[in-house]
Design an enzyme around this catalytic site. Structure first.
Site, mmCIF file in Angstrom:
data_model
loop_
_atom_site.group_PDB
_atom_site.id
_atom_site.type_symbol
_atom_site.label_atom_id
_atom_site.label_comp_id
_atom_site.label_asym_id
_atom_site.label_seq_id
_atom_site.Cartn_x
_atom_site.Cartn_y
_atom_site.Cartn_z
ATOM 1 C CE LYS A 1 72.448 39.724 52.622
ATOM 2 N NZ LYS A 1 71.328 39.052 51.913
ATOM 3 N NE ARG B 1 65.318 43.983 54.724
ATOM 4 C CZ ARG B 1 66.488 43.696 55.277
ATOM 5 N NH1 ARG B 1 67.301 44.654 55.646
ATOM 6 N NH2 ARG B 1 66.859 42.453 55.471
ATOM 7 C CD GLU C 1 48.370 37.359 44.105
ATOM 8 O OE1 GLU C 1 47.236 37.211 43.656
ATOM 9 O OE2 GLU C 1 48.685 37.086 45.268
ATOM 10 C CB THR D 1 69.419 40.243 48.951
ATOM 11 O OG1 THR D 1 70.830 40.316 49.165
ATOM 12 C CG2 THR D 1 68.840 39.053 49.678
ATOM 13 C CG ASP E 1 72.237 33.077 47.631
ATOM 14 O OD1 ASP E 1 72.368 34.301 47.412
ATOM 15 O OD2 ASP E 1 71.602 32.618 48.589
HETATM 16 N N1 DSN Z 1 70.889 37.731 56.864
HETATM 17 C C1 DSN Z 1 71.849 37.772 55.798
HETATM 18 C C2 DSN Z 1 73.222 37.979 56.307
HETATM 19 O O1 DSN Z 1 73.380 38.635 57.318
HETATM 20 O O2 DSN Z 1 74.172 37.517 55.697
HETATM 21 C C3 DSN Z 1 71.796 36.580 54.949
HETATM 22 O O3 DSN Z 1 70.497 36.162 54.802
#
Ligand code: DSN
Length: 482
Positions: free
Chosen positions: A278, A284, A71, A275, A246
């Site tokens: 993606k 993740r 932390e 994130t 975002d």
């Molecule tokens: N769960 C993600 C999505 O499928 O777009 C976004 O948080």
């Protein structure tokens, strides 16, 4: 990336060994792990937010960094012995800063929601001086009553956020009532034009002038178009808002230099969240990029908002970000966008209706109401045929957020397998085949139901056979046999 085939072959024996050892302790987990690979290999993965991380990224997650508490932040930890975690966090942050041209990068958030929470608190801490920040920490969130929330909102000075509405493609963390962001703030959402289904910046500007949000949020999880972030910043400046972008869905397209200039959020936003798993194709997790003005508050994300950092995941983020700095990744990102266009054109040519009439990012939103189906029926029928998608609202959706009228599809995952425009055109054909041959089951009153359906005889087998040919031609993790 390094030569993936050689790397996969080297890692294949490591994975075989790991699974045989796991098998001795809990065979069901070894079996589920093998089954998951088999399932991912044999289905058309079109969920727009999913991808396949490289084996080096996956392997980096499974190390002893998982066992270390750390932390705090680099050089300022609440635990001893964090020198190696410091290296990991500093390397990941350096890659993120250099990849995105950001003044500051914070790689600790465990997910996109966490990254947005860090951003919200950082913006509040930067812009509002209030004892309410301490007050919230004195209780757990579950202990807060509606009166507490009201009190907090008053103490915060009735702070407001404005983000894209869920049915227009926004995300639940952008002020949706069932998310903490909708409880913390007064919120108003902006939608899209009823005719074109595109963002109308003039309407948005008027709404922002009237509402005067503290935070203007740009970003989406189901809007198939690019955003002009220079215009968003102009609007934010005009109303005195902090611009939070975002970019979770399209971070890979920013990293791969497909989105540049006004379409690149980093030079325009005060704070950018994302994130890492993606279109960015990492592990993740989440991340925050910020201007130096906001950096000191973002840097306090742990322990202000987050639990101890997941150091093994920060290590994997560092590997993924290093991969994203290569020419191969730029080529990948361009193919993601080109493939989305081919997918959209494949649908339009076959008479399907797409929200906004097409795409210029990595996703396509098919309005399935023309086939007499709800999104839920379409999603389930497609899954029966081995096509993995997710149902999604369309703008002003008459079926609400549960049943919906749309199916969202993305190209990042299958592009990682090597699918090209012709493959995606064929994928559109397979999906149209399923949708055209699915009929809703009627309810007791004779009206079409929203969940049950019948898929025509032979359709699932036909689609699976055609998919299998394409999937075999583009193997997932070639060389990895368990
Ligand atoms: N769960 C993600 C999505 O499928 O777009 C976004 O948080």
């Amino acid at each position: 990336m390094t030569n993936p085939e050689a790397t996969n072959a080297e890692l294949a024996s490591a994975y075989r060994t790991i699974l045989s050892v796991v098998e001795r302790t809990e065979p069901r987990i070894a079996e589920a792990t093998r089954a998951e690979l088999a399932d991912q290999r044999s289905s058309l993965k079109l969920i727009a937010s999913e991808n396949y991380a490289s084996l080096p990224v996956l392997a980096t997650m499974g190390t002893w960094f998982s066992d270390k508490y750390a932390e705090g932040t680099v050089g300022h930890r609440f635990y001893a012995g964090c020198q190696n975690v410091d290296t990991v966090e500093a390397v990941a942050a350096e890659h993120a800063r250099e990849l995105f041209g950001a003044e500051y990068a914070y790689v600790q958030p465990h997910s996109g929601i966490d990254a947005n929470l860090v951003a919200y608190w950082a913006i509040l801490a930067q812009r509002i001086e209030s004892p309410a920040l301490q007050q919230l920490q004195a209780k757990t969130v579950n202990d807060l009553t509606e009166d507490d929330w009201e009190q907090l909102r008053r103490t915060f000075g009735e702070q407001k956020v404005m983000g894209m509405s869920l049915d227009a493609g926004g995300h639940l963390t952008h002020g949706f009532r069932h998310n903490i962001s909708g409880k913390m703030f007064h919120q108003r959402s902006y939608g899209t034009d009823p005719e074109t289904q595109l963002l109308d910046y003039d309407v948005l500007r008027e709404a922002a002038r009237e509402f005067k949000p503290l935070i203007l949020i740009a970003g989406y999880s189901a809007y198939p178009r690019r955003i002009n972030f220079a215009t968003m910043r102009e609007i934010a400046d005009e109303v005195g808002a902090t611009l939070l972008v975002d970019m979770a869905h399209f971070a890979g397209l920013v990293a791969g230099k497909v989105f540049t200039g006004d379409e690149d959020p980093v030079p325009h936003a005060h704070v950018v969240t994302t994130t890492t798993h993606k279109s960015l194709r990492g592990p993740r997790g989440g991340m925050v990029l910020a201007t130096s003005q906001y950096a000191p508050s973002v840097d306090r994300g742990c322990p202000m908002v987050l639990g101890g950092p997941l150091s093994h995941m920060m290590a994997a983020k560092a590997v993924a970000l290093a991969e994203a700095r290569t020419a191969e990744f730029q080529d990948y990102a361009q193919r993601v966008a080109d493939n989305a266009k081919a997918l959209a054109e494949g649908f339009l040519r076959r008479g399907a209706t797409l929200v906004t009439g097409g795409t210029d990012n990595h996703l396509v939103l098919v309005d399935v109401s023309g086939y007499g189906l709800t999104g839920r029926q379409a999603e389930s029928a497609l899954l029966d045929a081995g096509v993995v998608t997710n149902r999604n609202s369309v703008p002003r959706d008459p079926n609400g957020a549960w049943y919906t009228s749309g199916v969202r599809l993305g190209t990042p995952a299958l592009t990682s397998r090597g699918f090209g425009p012709d493959d995606f055109d064929a994928v559109a054909g397979l999906i149209v085949d399923v949708l055209s041959n699915t009929t809703p089951t009627v309810t007791a009153t004779g009206a079409p139901g929203k969940a049950k359906y019948t898929l025509g005889d032979g359709v699932a087998d036909r689609v699976k056979a055609a998919s299998a040919e394409m999937l075999d031609a583009h193997p997932l993790y070639p060389g990895l046999e368990l």
